[in-house]
Design a protein around this motif. Structure first.
Motif, PDB file in Angstrom:
ATOM      1  N   ALA A  87      -3.509  -4.952  -1.057  1.00  0.00           N
ATOM      2  CA  ALA A  87      -2.956  -3.797  -0.337  1.00  0.00           C
ATOM      3  C   ALA A  87      -4.014  -3.264   0.619  1.00  0.00           C
ATOM      4  O   ALA A  87      -5.200  -3.163   0.260  1.00  0.00           O
ATOM      5  N   TYR A  88      -3.588  -2.974   1.824  1.00  0.00           N
ATOM      6  CA  TYR A  88      -4.447  -2.261   2.767  1.00  0.00           C
ATOM      7  C   TYR A  88      -3.571  -1.399   3.660  1.00  0.00           C
ATOM      8  O   TYR A  88      -2.349  -1.575   3.732  1.00  0.00           O
ATOM      9  N   LYS A  89      -4.214  -0.441   4.314  1.00  0.00           N
ATOM     10  CA  LYS A  89      -3.477   0.662   4.917  1.00  0.00           C
ATOM     11  C   LYS A  89      -2.708   0.270   6.164  1.00  0.00           C
ATOM     12  O   LYS A  89      -1.593   0.744   6.400  1.00  0.00           O
ATOM     13  N   ARG A  90      -3.290  -0.580   7.002  1.00  0.00           N
ATOM     14  CA  ARG A  90      -2.694  -0.861   8.305  1.00  0.00           C
ATOM     15  C   ARG A  90      -2.333  -2.335   8.445  1.00  0.00           C
ATOM     16  O   ARG A  90      -3.084  -3.211   7.979  1.00  0.00           O
ATOM     17  N   TRP A  91      -1.213  -2.589   9.116  1.00  0.00           N
ATOM     18  CA  TRP A  91      -0.800  -3.958   9.387  1.00  0.00           C
ATOM     19  C   TRP A  91      -1.864  -4.653  10.238  1.00  0.00           C
ATOM     20  O   TRP A  91      -2.453  -4.045  11.143  1.00  0.00           O
ATOM     21  N   GLY A  92      -2.124  -5.899   9.951  1.00  0.00           N
ATOM     22  CA  GLY A  92      -3.014  -6.692  10.778  1.00  0.00           C
ATOM     23  C   GLY A  92      -4.479  -6.638  10.390  1.00  0.00           C
ATOM     24  O   GLY A  92      -5.319  -7.222  11.085  1.00  0.00           O
ATOM     25  N   GLU A 104       6.015  -4.819 -10.317  1.00  0.00           N
ATOM     26  CA  GLU A 104       6.989  -5.804  -9.855  1.00  0.00           C
ATOM     27  C   GLU A 104       7.907  -5.239  -8.788  1.00  0.00           C
ATOM     28  O   GLU A 104       8.123  -5.866  -7.742  1.00  0.00           O
ATOM     29  N   ASN A 105       8.479  -4.073  -9.007  1.00  0.00           N
ATOM     30  CA  ASN A 105       9.432  -3.516  -8.061  1.00  0.00           C
ATOM     31  C   ASN A 105       8.779  -3.256  -6.707  1.00  0.00           C
ATOM     32  O   ASN A 105       9.321  -3.614  -5.657  1.00  0.00           O
ATOM     33  N   ALA A 106       7.600  -2.638  -6.712  1.00  0.00           N
ATOM     34  CA  ALA A 106       6.904  -2.369  -5.454  1.00  0.00           C
ATOM     35  C   ALA A 106       6.553  -3.662  -4.738  1.00  0.00           C
ATOM     36  O   ALA A 106       6.637  -3.747  -3.506  1.00  0.00           O
ATOM     37  N   TYR A 160       0.844  -1.203   0.000  1.00  0.00           N
ATOM     38  CA  TYR A 160       0.000   0.000   0.000  1.00  0.00           C
ATOM     39  C   TYR A 160       0.875   1.247   0.000  1.00  0.00           C
ATOM     40  O   TYR A 160       0.673   2.180  -0.778  1.00  0.00           O
ATOM     41  N   ARG A 161       1.862   1.250   0.866  1.00  0.00           N
ATOM     42  CA  ARG A 161       2.760   2.409   0.976  1.00  0.00           C
ATOM     43  C   ARG A 161       3.666   2.533  -0.236  1.00  0.00           C
ATOM     44  O   ARG A 161       3.897   3.643  -0.737  1.00  0.00           O
ATOM     45  N   GLU A 162       4.179   1.411  -0.710  1.00  0.00           N
ATOM     46  CA  GLU A 162       5.104   1.446  -1.839  1.00  0.00           C
ATOM     47  C   GLU A 162       4.431   1.941  -3.122  1.00  0.00           C
ATOM     48  O   GLU A 162       5.055   2.642  -3.922  1.00  0.00           O
ATOM     49  N   PRO A 204      -3.995   4.889  -9.637  1.00  0.00           N
ATOM     50  CA  PRO A 204      -4.768   3.752 -10.173  1.00  0.00           C
ATOM     51  C   PRO A 204      -4.178   2.384  -9.819  1.00  0.00           C
ATOM     52  O   PRO A 204      -4.925   1.417  -9.646  1.00  0.00           O
ATOM     53  N   LEU A 205      -2.848   2.297  -9.690  1.00  0.00           N
ATOM     54  CA  LEU A 205      -2.256   1.006  -9.328  1.00  0.00           C
ATOM     55  C   LEU A 205      -2.645   0.617  -7.906  1.00  0.00           C
ATOM     56  O   LEU A 205      -2.944  -0.557  -7.632  1.00  0.00           O
ATOM     57  N   LEU A 206      -2.648   1.587  -6.999  1.00  0.00           N
ATOM     58  CA  LEU A 206      -3.064   1.301  -5.626  1.00  0.00           C
ATOM     59  C   LEU A 206      -4.539   0.910  -5.593  1.00  0.00           C
ATOM     60  O   LEU A 206      -4.918  -0.042  -4.890  1.00  0.00           O
ATOM     61  N   ASN A 207      -5.352   1.616  -6.328  1.00  0.00           N
ATOM     62  CA  ASN A 207      -6.779   1.290  -6.359  1.00  0.00           C
ATOM     63  C   ASN A 207      -6.995  -0.143  -6.846  1.00  0.00           C
ATOM     64  O   ASN A 207      -7.831  -0.879  -6.307  1.00  0.00           O
TER      65      ASN A 207
END
Length: 217
Positions: free
Chosen positions: A77-82, A102-104, A59-61, A66-69
């Motif tokens: 991907a989600y914002k917080r661990w756990g 790939e890199n992220a 999520y952070r990387e 649009p890629l995050l979405n």
């Protein structure tokens, strides 16, 4: 080429004291870190590099866009661990994430014996997360050398020499180390290994051997 599978060579007995000598620690200290991080194995049952994909890091990387979405929509991907449980096998998640970026994706995993985060690749001596992964396929010795390089880069070698497990766990595992008891686990495993005989090894026997590029200055 399979990015995640290679020779998968395990550590040789002298690797621990030899690589530990870089920071003046014995094999007991390194054993403790390895036991806590990966239970002492850098490869899984299929011969792939031991790996954990972290969706909150992905999520952070990725950052906003649009890629995050797309990653959020796929549950990658989600914002917080756990927020969700880890699956038994992280590789399907990783492969799906690599289709997005790939890199992220490679930067969002912890890798190998020392479970070094991909985004810490430069601190571990590599130009990119992919270069680290490609090197890790071959030999656990590469994992251990990278872990010690990271420890030096992060300024944690003093803590390890002093057996300051709180300080080491804070730097190696993050501010939530107490919640997970990393410092207690490290201390317990160090005490356990102290009761075991060390591998016979003398630095002088290796002074005429090949130069290790991660050791040479």
């Amino acid at each position: 080429m399979d990015l995640f599978k290679g020779a998968a060579k395990p550590l040789d007995d002298p690797d621990l004291p030899r690589i530990g000598h870089r920071i003046d620690v014995g094999e007991d200290e390194l054993h403790a870190v390895l036991d806590v991080e990966t239970r002492g194995s850098g490869f899984d049952s299929e011969g792939r590099i031991a790996m954990l994909f972290e969706p909150h890091v992905f999520y952070r990387e990725l950052g906003p866009g649009p890629l995050l979405n797309r990653a959020v929509a796929q549950g990658l991907a989600y914002k917080r661990w756990g927020e969700r449980r880890y699956p038994k096998d992280s590789y399907p998640r990783l492969l799906a994430a690599m289709d997005i970026d790939e890199n992220a994706a490679l930067r969002s995993c912890s890798w190998g014996l020392g479970q070094i985060m991909g985004f810490n690749c430069k601190l571990a001596g590599y130009d990119s997360a992919r270069a680290m992964v490609e090197d890790f396929r071959h030999d656990e010795e590469n994992h251990l050398n990278a872990m010690v390089t990271f420890i030096i880069s992060a300024g944690l070698d003093d803590e390890l020499r002093r057996h300051d497990w709180d300080g080491f766990a804070r730097g190696y595992n993050g501010s939530g180390y107490k919640k997970h008891g990393y410092h207690l686990k490290l201390a317990e495993r160090y005490r356990w290994w102290q009761g075991k005989p060390d591998t016979p090894w003398e630095p002088e026997a290796y002074t005429c051997g090949p130069v290790d590029p991660l050791v040479a200055t």
